[in-house]
Design an enzyme around this catalytic site. Structure first.
Site, mmCIF file in Angstrom:
data_model
loop_
_atom_site.group_PDB
_atom_site.id
_atom_site.type_symbol
_atom_site.label_atom_id
_atom_site.label_comp_id
_atom_site.label_asym_id
_atom_site.label_seq_id
_atom_site.Cartn_x
_atom_site.Cartn_y
_atom_site.Cartn_z
ATOM 1 C CG ASP A 1 39.882 45.346 32.628
ATOM 2 O OD1 ASP A 1 40.491 44.540 33.459
ATOM 3 O OD2 ASP A 1 39.850 46.567 32.724
ATOM 4 C CG ASP B 1 43.357 50.005 37.146
ATOM 5 O OD1 ASP B 1 43.686 49.161 36.377
ATOM 6 O OD2 ASP B 1 42.120 50.218 37.630
ATOM 7 N N GLY C 1 48.566 41.655 36.336
ATOM 8 C CA GLY C 1 49.839 40.957 36.884
ATOM 9 C C GLY C 1 49.728 39.937 37.759
#
Length: 425
Positions: free
Chosen positions: A269, A329, A308
């Site tokens: 992440d 999210d 993205g």
């Protein structure tokens, strides 16, 4: 990151400072696991005009604009760098004595929340602090495919339901439930621990789990004994989204540690990586971990979580990724789910295929924010999109109705079609 239960506590102040807005204001978010995050406002009032800047423990200082104070009501705009694009947010608030209550608008369907600030200084703000210099990496060579995830991964992820409260006990109980309720037989094989498992590094720099995970290797062995696989979470930055230890400058070391623990899947992440890397280096940053995993001595599915940006679908496979997030999210609302599923996947089908998948984020099915019909749409749409199917609810308390959605094999068979063709509108 979803459904965070947070409380606010403040530094005790004596004596009480001026009730005017000029000065340094501080809010500290306290989370159930003991982690904290600070946000600062530096304000200066000149008549009804308000200037200054905002900073936090995970963001560089950003100037305020359009600031106004009328009576006890304040308003201003904040602009932050969002992977090279400016993201403007409008804030409102109320000033009462030594407390400034700021209304913090959420992103991606999050509700507006109130954040109380306490005044810790009446000194006006100085010059805006310069942003920290960023590392710029040269373009990286392509990372060979690991040969994994020939169909979209299916399993469970801890964050949507348990967030920071995930523990060894929760993970074991979830694995037991997946065997008992038929999810394992239906193809849900990954039991993925998201953020909040990390402890500190030892003297040699090896990452260790925190007290909620006394023995990660023993936990992996338990998951494997159930015929399931185990996943874990990290960040290329110094800290994760929940402010735990990231993999910055420890990529190869962490990959070998994960392999030694017998980990099968990693979600990586971006989060605080934006504090240390130029965002144009994102592809090279992910390639660094992709190559480290390839050389770790164990096959590990590589899931990119970078929201993205920078058209990740065009380079995700080149860095060794088996999936890449195509959106921000997801939230447990129809507005969030339908926007992600219907609107944000239209031009991405060409990039999906065996071993590399577009990822519109985890499933919210069973978390209570949508109707049963909306959850059925959620499952159907994700299956049409050939997306990873990672349940995010409490599987030990799920109703038969919810389980019937997750266990609909005719629907998940569309997702798992070995041709790997994502549906087009």
């Amino acid at each position: 990151m979803n459904k965070l239960s947070i409380a606010f506590f403040f530094l005790s102040l004596a004596p009480v400072l001026s009730a005017g807005p000029t000065g340094h204001w501080l809010a500290t978010q306290a989370f159930p696991d003991g982690q904290t995050r600070e946000t600062s406002l530096w304000l200066k009032a000149d008549g009804d005009t308000l200037t200054g800047y905002m900073s936090s423990s995970n963001q560089d200082a950003a100037p305020l604009s359009n600031g106004k104070i009328i009576g006890g009501e304040i308003s201003f705009s904040g602009v932050r760098d969002n992977f090279g694009e400016e993201r403007k947010t409008d804030y409102t608030g109320t000033l009462t004595n030594d407390t400034l209550t700021l209304h913090m608008p959420g992103f991606g369907g999050r509700r507006v929340r109130e954040m109380p600030f306490k005044q810790v200084s009446t000194e006006p703000p100085g010059a805006l602090p310069a942003p920290k210099p960023k590392i710029s990496l040269p373009p990286a060579a392509d990372v060979p495919s690991n040969g994994l995830a020939k169909t979209p991964p299916m399993g469970w992820n801890s964050w949507n339901k348990f967030a920071r409260l995930v523990s060894d006990k929760v993970v074991r109980e979830t694995a037991d439930a997946m065997v008992k309720n038929g999810m394992k037989d239906a193809g849900y094989i990954y039991v993925n621990i998201d953020d909040a498992w990390q402890g500190t590094r030892d003297a040699q720099g090896n990452i260790r789990p925190n007290e909620k995970f006394p023995d990660m290797k023993a936990l992996a062995d338990y998951i494997h004994s159930k015929g399931l696989k185990i996943g874990i979470y990290s960040s290329p930055g110094p800290k994760t989204c929940a402010n735990y230890e990231g993999s910055f400058q420890h990529e190869e070391q962490d990959a070998k540690t994960f392999a030694a623990w017998k980990i099968d899947y990693i979600k990586y992440d971006w989060c605080s990586a934006s504090q240390v890397y130029d965002y144009h280096s994102m592809q090279a940053v992910y390639a660094k971990m992709g190559r480290a995993l390839l050389h770790s001595g164990r096959p590990i599915v590589f899931s990119l979580c970078q929201y993205g940006v920078l058209k990740s679908e065009t380079w995700g496979a080149k860095v060794g990724g088996n999936s890449w997030r195509t959106t921000g999210d997801i939230r447990d609302t129809w507005e969030s789910m339908s926007h992600i599923g219907f609107d944000q996947q239209l031009a991405l089908a060409a990039y999906a295929g065996p071993g590399h998948w577009n990822d519109p984020d985890m499933l919210e099915i069973g978390n209570g924010g949508m109707t049963t019909t909306e959850y059925r749409t959620h499952m159907s749409l994700w299956s049409l999109l050939a997306a990873p199917l990672l349940a995010g609810n409490d599987l030990n308390s799920a109703s038969p109705e919810i389980m019937s959605i997750l266990l609909n094999k005719e629907v998940s068979a569309i997702d798992q079609d070995p041709l790997g063709k994502q549906a087009k509108r």
